[in-house]
Every structure is written in C-alpha cells, then in structure tokens.
Design a protein around this motif. Structure first.
Motif, short mmCIF file in Angstrom:
data_model
loop_
_atom_site.label_atom_id
_atom_site.label_comp_id
_atom_site.label_asym_id
_atom_site.label_seq_id
_atom_site.Cartn_x
_atom_site.Cartn_y
_atom_site.Cartn_z
N LYS A 1 -10.28 76.83 -17.24
CA LYS A 1 -9.33 77.22 -18.28
C LYS A 1 -7.96 77.57 -17.69
CE LYS A 1 -13.42 79.36 -20.20
NZ LYS A 1 -14.15 80.62 -20.31
N VAL A 2 -6.92 77.24 -18.45
CA VAL A 2 -5.55 77.59 -18.05
C VAL A 2 -4.88 78.40 -19.17
CG1 VAL A 2 -3.36 76.73 -17.15
CG2 VAL A 2 -5.43 75.40 -16.79
N ILE A 3 -5.17 78.03 -20.40
CA ILE A 3 -4.58 78.73 -21.55
C ILE A 3 -5.69 79.12 -22.53
CG2 ILE A 3 -3.12 78.43 -23.62
CD1 ILE A 3 -1.31 76.64 -21.83
N GLU A 4 -5.64 80.37 -22.98
CA GLU A 4 -6.62 80.87 -23.95
C GLU A 4 -5.88 81.56 -25.09
OE1 GLU A 4 -8.41 81.35 -19.73
OE2 GLU A 4 -6.66 82.22 -20.71
N GLU A 5 -6.54 81.59 -26.26
CA GLU A 5 -5.93 82.29 -27.38
C GLU A 5 -7.02 82.91 -28.25
OE1 GLU A 5 -4.20 79.83 -30.59
OE2 GLU A 5 -4.79 78.08 -29.39
N ALA A 6 -6.63 83.87 -29.04
CA ALA A 6 -7.53 84.50 -30.01
C ALA A 6 -6.72 84.87 -31.24
CB ALA A 6 -8.18 85.75 -29.41
N PRO A 7 -7.21 84.51 -32.42
CA PRO A 7 -8.41 83.71 -32.67
C PRO A 7 -8.13 82.22 -32.50
CG PRO A 7 -7.41 84.33 -34.75
CD PRO A 7 -6.60 85.01 -33.67
N SER A 8 -9.17 81.39 -32.75
CA SER A 8 -8.99 79.94 -32.72
C SER A 8 -8.22 79.49 -33.95
CB SER A 8 -10.36 79.25 -32.70
OG SER A 8 -10.24 77.87 -32.94
N ALA A 9 -7.49 78.39 -33.81
CA ALA A 9 -6.69 77.87 -34.92
C ALA A 9 -7.53 77.10 -35.93
CB ALA A 9 -5.59 76.95 -34.37
N VAL A 10 -8.81 76.81 -35.60
CA VAL A 10 -9.58 75.92 -36.48
C VAL A 10 -10.81 76.56 -37.13
CG1 VAL A 10 -8.83 73.82 -35.33
CG2 VAL A 10 -10.90 74.98 -34.53
N LEU A 11 -11.23 77.71 -36.67
CA LEU A 11 -12.44 78.30 -37.24
C LEU A 11 -12.19 78.87 -38.63
CD1 LEU A 11 -14.48 80.19 -34.51
CD2 LEU A 11 -14.38 77.76 -35.05
N THR A 12 -13.08 78.56 -39.55
CA THR A 12 -13.05 79.19 -40.87
C THR A 12 -13.77 80.53 -40.78
OG1 THR A 12 -15.15 78.21 -41.56
CG2 THR A 12 -13.15 76.91 -41.95
N PRO A 13 -13.54 81.44 -41.72
CA PRO A 13 -14.27 82.71 -41.71
C PRO A 13 -15.78 82.51 -41.71
CG PRO A 13 -12.42 82.85 -43.23
CD PRO A 13 -12.50 81.42 -42.78
#
Length: 496
Positions: free
Chosen positions: A236-248
């Motif tokens: 991994k080089v870049i991580e984010e939270a939350p994901s841009a694609v997950l639905t609730p």
C-alpha cells in the motif's frame, strides 16, 4: 501499567510513546547502533541499545527485548508493526517472562498468520471466500483439475505469505505447473514454508479492510473500513477512510463479518480484517493482520479514537467503553506513505541525507514521522520517512488538503513518493473513486511524472523572473496589476 517498552523504531515508536505519555505511562526505547541518534531514542524516558544495525541482530531478537524489560522494569511491550509484532513465538516468550504483550494472544497470531488456517477459522462463521482450495496443494495434477473447475485466470498464493511474495497469476492451464513450482520455491525461500493454495483471480479487485477492537471481556467492535487499493509491488502507498464505493448496507455486512472473523479466534486488541471487493461489490475474506496497521491514523481521524490508547487499555484488562451502536464516522481522511523511493525508477529505495526537511502545517494536516533535517535514512530498514494524513469534511476536501500538504512538504537530498502522491490525488480515476489495485499499472508511468515536474519547474522559474521584474526595488514603482496575491497569480497566468 506504569512503564512500557516500545519494541520498534522510527515514526511508529514515537507515535506509541506520545499516547503513552498522555496516559502518564513511562516509556523505554530500544535501538540499534544505526538508530543511536534517532528521535524515538531521544523522546523516550529510557533507552537501551540492543545490537548492531541489521534488524536480525537487534530489533528481531526477542530475548534482547525481554532482557531490556528486566533491566528497566518495564511491565509491558508494544511491538508496533513489522519486526516481532505478528510473531507468535515472541508472544509466547513475553508471556513466559511474566510480561504483557500489547496485542493479541500467541494462539490468535498463529492461526491468522497462516492464510489456510485463517480461512478455516473464518469459515466457521460462513465468511464469504474467493472460490479455490481450502487446503495446501500437495498433488499438482489434482490441483490443476481444481483450477480448471474454478476457472482461469487463477491465483497461486503462499499460505504463509505477504507483500506479494509466493504469489503467481496463471492465465492459462498450460502455464499452471511451471507457475506452481515457481510459487512454491519463492514461498520456501521467503517464509521457510512452501505451502501454497489457489483462488479464482479477481480481475478488478479493490482492497478494503475493516479495523476491529476486542477486549478480554468478550466485546468486539469494528471501526469501519479503510480503502487501500493504490499499491505498488502489492504494498500500500495511499489509504483512505471511508471507501468511496461502499454503501451503508455493504459496510454493515463487511463490519459484521470482520467482527465474526475476530471472534473466531477470541481476538484481543487492535486488528485488521482484509477483504477483496470485486467489480460487482461482492466481498471476500483475504486475511487478518494481528497488529496495529501503518494506516491506522485514517481510522482515528474519522472516529475520534486513539487506537494506541485503546490497545493499552485493553492490555490493562479494561473493557471497551462503547458498543457498536455508539460508534459513528465523521468526515473523510487520506494517508500518503512518504517513502524514500524514486517513483521515476520503479519505486526503488533512494537512501541518503535529508538535506532539507520541512513538514506541512495547518488545519486538518497530521504528519507521523521519525526524522528531522540532516538525518540519514538508514539502508537497513523500511524506507518510509513519514505518514502524511489529511482530514476534511468530505472526500473532496481531504483530497484538496492532501494536495496542498504535499506541495508544502519540502524534502531535498533524496527522492520521495510525494510527487507520486500528488499525481494520484489529481488523477480522474482516483478523484472519481473508479479505481482498483491495478491503478499504478493502468495509469502511472515515469514520463507523466517527469512532464509534470518539468512543467512545475518551468512555471516556478518564469514566475520568479516575472515577480522580480514587478517588485519595487530601489524606489522603482511596482506594477499595479500585481499588488495583491490574487492579481499576481492571474497576471502570471496571463503572461505565461
């Protein structure tokens, strides 16, 4: 718990020590001869040299770390990540010595440290799995028949593997036997264990992981997800939270599955359950990391929890102070791993002296690092210099803030992944959220980064000349069009 020994180095050692200090706990640093002047050594209340620079003569020697505890009176050990953090033999040594390991039990580490036993544990709770074998391959011809049944392309994976080692993608049945032998050989060389298994290869995977926390009272919660799909060399080089694609709804199902995986081994402390998400947004269990993750700050930013403090509280025997329904996400966080690597040269390490080192500042910017100006990046360890984290009210603001922070981060003397991070943040595939683990292969090449760097350098040079021409010097009247910053920027654009 009045004194903790941190069995690690660099930014993660400092990050642990700072949380311990806020809790009124004394800290002990261990260091190799290469790290004698490191920041974590200076920050700790006590420090002990445990050997020469190579990690197998210092940071990987569990008996020296336990002896350092005896010498200093430290009651507990926080292993951070890497080194001995997922080593069940070391965890047993710590327990035998009457010390506390701030982490899970050796038994949990052992089960989750092998992908096959981890899959077996997760299957007890009917966790979704990628179609493939559930046991080590012993008969290649039989395995070939299984691979045909699963359908090509397939993935051969080392049971004890990680970081892409012992992994082979096989597109055609004709190549299966050769790739099997190569995977077994690599797994044996890297891990001392040649066990491999096969899975259907997910062609456009996203890497989604769920942070979990468990206590000694049987409580386990999840702290939502992190997206870790931008990788190079399967790292991994870049991580984010939350994901841009997950639905609730998907988030809830993944979270419950992660908690069940942790429950399958009576998990204690902080851990991460990793999943593959395919193009249809179906998810499959990948593995569990039985430690604090490098990317844990993005979870801290969106939940408001200090994961190191939570680890320490759990190790002291305290129950979690919240239940799942109490936990909420707020805002969006990005993390860029700032490595001493050259993106223009296949991300090869670029070791040297930090001639200039100035970190970005301002609201929503966090830098977890372990270096200062003038220090050398040692050749003996992972080349990560820092983790640059930004937080915003939404994903767009977190990205904009990351670009600003990257531009403010001033490092000279070595090549870094800062320019690559800016490239990612500005790429349409990333900003739209439509990307997967093949982002680097699909979109990144050295030529695009070179062009961007040359364009910026030219712009800076021309700007400097124009600015000097327009400035008042020795009584010369400046151009009224550039009296304000906004006007100056517009004037520069008009002239170039």
């Amino acid at each position: 718990m009045k004194k903790i020994l941190v069995a690690n180095r660099g930014e993660i050692a400092l990050r642990i020590m700072r949380s311990a200090k806020e809790m009124g706990i004394k800290t002990v640093a261990v260091f190799s001869e290469a790290d004698r002047n490191a920041l974590h050594v200076r920050y700790a209340d006590e420090a002990i040299c445990i050997g020469p620079a190579p990690s197998n003569q210092s940071y990987l020697l569990g008996h020296k770390i336990i002896e350092a505890c005896r010498l200093t009176g430290a009651e507990a050990i926080h292993p951070g990540y890497g080194f001995l953090s997922e080593n069940p033999a070391f965890a047993k040594e710590v327990r035998t010595a009457g010390l506390i390991l701030i982490g899970p039990t050796p038994e949990a580490m052992e089960i989750m440290g092998n992908k096959l036993s981890a899959k077996a544990a997760a299957l007890k709770y009917n966790i979704p799995m990628v179609p493939g074998t559930e046991e080590a391959i012993t008969d290649i011809e039989e395995a070939k028949l299984r691979a045909i049944a699963v359908g090509f392309p397939i993935l051969i994976k080392a049971a004890a593997g990680g970081g892409g080692k012992g992994m082979r993608i096989v597109e055609r049945v004709e190549d299966f036997e050769e790739q099997m032998h190569l995977a077994v050989s690599e797994a044996t060389s890297a891990f001392g264990d040649g066990s491999v298994f096969i899975e259907r290869y997910v062609t456009s995977p996203r890497h989604i992981e769920i942070q979990v926390l468990g206590d000694t009272h049987g409580n386990i919660v999840h702290l939502f997800e992190r997206e870790c799909s931008v990788q190079r060399r399967h790292q991994k080089v870049i991580e984010e939270a939350p994901s841009a694609v997950l639905t609730p709804e998907i988030r809830d199902r993944m979270g419950k599955c992660a908690v069940d995986v942790a429950r399958s081994v009576n998990y204690i402390g902080a851990g991460t359950v990793e999943f593959i998400l395919d193009e249809n947004l179906d998810f499959f269990f990948l593995e569990m990391n039985t430690r604090l993750q490098v990317e844990h700050p993005v979870t801290e930013m969106i939940t408001g929890l200090d994961l190191v403090k939570e680890q320490i509280r759990v190790a002291r025997g305290e129950a979690l102070a919240y239940q799942q329904e109490d936990l909420k996400m707020s805002g969006h966080a990005m993390e860029l791993r700032v490595y001493a690597e050259d993106p223009l040269n296949n991300f090869l390490p670029d070791i040297g002296r930090l001639q200039t080192y100035k970190t970005p500042q301002g609201y929503g910017v966090r830098v977890d690092d372990g270096f200062e100006e003038g220090m050398e990046i040692p050749i003996y360890y992972d080349p990560m210099i820092a983790k640059l984290i930004t937080y915003g009210k939404d994903r767009e603001e977190a990205i904009e803030r990351m670009i600003r922070a990257i531009e403010e981060y001033d490092i000279t003397g070595i090549q870094t992944t800062l320019s690559f991070g800016k490239f990612v943040m500005q790429h349409p595939a990333f900003t739209s959220g439509k990307f997967d683990t093949h982002f680097v292969a699909k979109y990144f090449n050295a030529d695009s980064l070179k062009f961007g760097n040359e364009e910026e350098a030219l712009l800076a040079a021309v700007s400097a000349v124009l600015f000097l021409q327009d400035r008042t010097k020795n009584g010369v009247q400046e151009n009224p069009a550039v009296k304000t910053k906004g006007n100056w920027l517009q004037h520069r654009k008009n002239l170039i």
